[in-house]
Design a protein around this motif. Structure first.
Motif, mmCIF file in Angstrom:
data_model
loop_
_atom_site.group_PDB
_atom_site.id
_atom_site.type_symbol
_atom_site.label_atom_id
_atom_site.label_comp_id
_atom_site.label_asym_id
_atom_site.label_seq_id
_atom_site.Cartn_x
_atom_site.Cartn_y
_atom_site.Cartn_z
ATOM 1 N N ASP A 47 0.643 -1.247 0.041
ATOM 2 C CA ASP A 47 -0.049 0.015 0.002
ATOM 3 C C ASP A 47 1.033 1.364 -0.005
ATOM 4 O O ASP A 47 1.562 1.434 0.969
ATOM 5 C CB ASP A 47 -1.094 -0.077 1.242
ATOM 6 N N TYR A 48 0.940 2.132 -1.036
ATOM 7 C CA TYR A 48 1.770 3.097 -1.282
ATOM 8 C C TYR A 48 0.706 4.530 -0.832
ATOM 9 O O TYR A 48 1.357 5.680 -0.985
ATOM 10 C CB TYR A 48 2.146 3.346 -2.626
ATOM 11 N N SER A 49 -0.388 4.165 -0.745
ATOM 12 C CA SER A 49 -0.938 5.466 -0.375
ATOM 13 C C SER A 49 -0.940 6.365 0.838
ATOM 14 O O SER A 49 -0.124 5.764 1.773
ATOM 15 C CB SER A 49 -2.660 5.129 0.055
ATOM 16 N N GLY A 50 -0.363 7.392 0.721
ATOM 17 C CA GLY A 50 -0.093 8.470 1.754
ATOM 18 C C GLY A 50 1.248 9.081 1.380
ATOM 19 O O GLY A 50 1.811 9.596 2.146
ATOM 20 N N LEU A 51 1.849 8.353 0.274
ATOM 21 C CA LEU A 51 3.253 8.698 -0.055
ATOM 22 C C LEU A 51 3.353 9.739 -1.328
ATOM 23 O O LEU A 51 4.261 10.026 -1.532
ATOM 24 C CB LEU A 51 4.024 7.402 -0.436
#
Length: 124
Positions: free
Chosen positions: A117-121
């Motif tokens: 999960d790369y969300s928030g990056l």
């Protein structure tokens, strides 16, 4: 084979970094010439101790024993540059390992990456 992969990565990575002696000394504009000479020698020595094949151990032992500024500069730089060089080498080994895994098992590597999960990056 690992060195063939790691060497170009190291060359590119090393070129982007400022010289440790330049950045570390610039923060200490009030240092003596003796401290700066010790710092330069200590930095080369620290990199060599960390395994940098392109560096040599440099230490004026007589000066180290008699000149407190030289000794302090040498000691400060040795620790800092050794630590920085070790971190760079760990990063190279990690990159080489990732490249080796990727070349042997590209499908497996892609499956692992798809599950992260790369969300928030996005803003970094």
């Amino acid at each position: 084979m690992r060195w063939i992969i790691a060497l170009p990565a190291f060359a590119l990575f090393a070129c982007d970094l400022p010289e440790p002696s330049e950045t570390m000394i610039s923060d200490r504009s009030n240092t003596s010439a003796s401290y700066r000479a010790g710092f330069d020698d200590g930095c080369h020595s620290g990199r060599q101790a960390a395994g940098d094949l392109f560096e040599q151990f440099r230490k004026d032992q007589t000066r180290f024993n008699s000149d407190r500024d030289y000794a302090q500069g040498w000691s400060d730089a040795f620790r800092q540059c050794e630590t920085q060089s070790e971190a760079q080498m760990r990063q190279m080994r990690s990159a080489a390992t990732i490249n080796a895994i990727k070349s042997r098992e590209p499908d497996k590597f892609d499956r692992v990456l798809r599950n992260i999960d790369y969300s928030g990056l996005e803003g970094l």
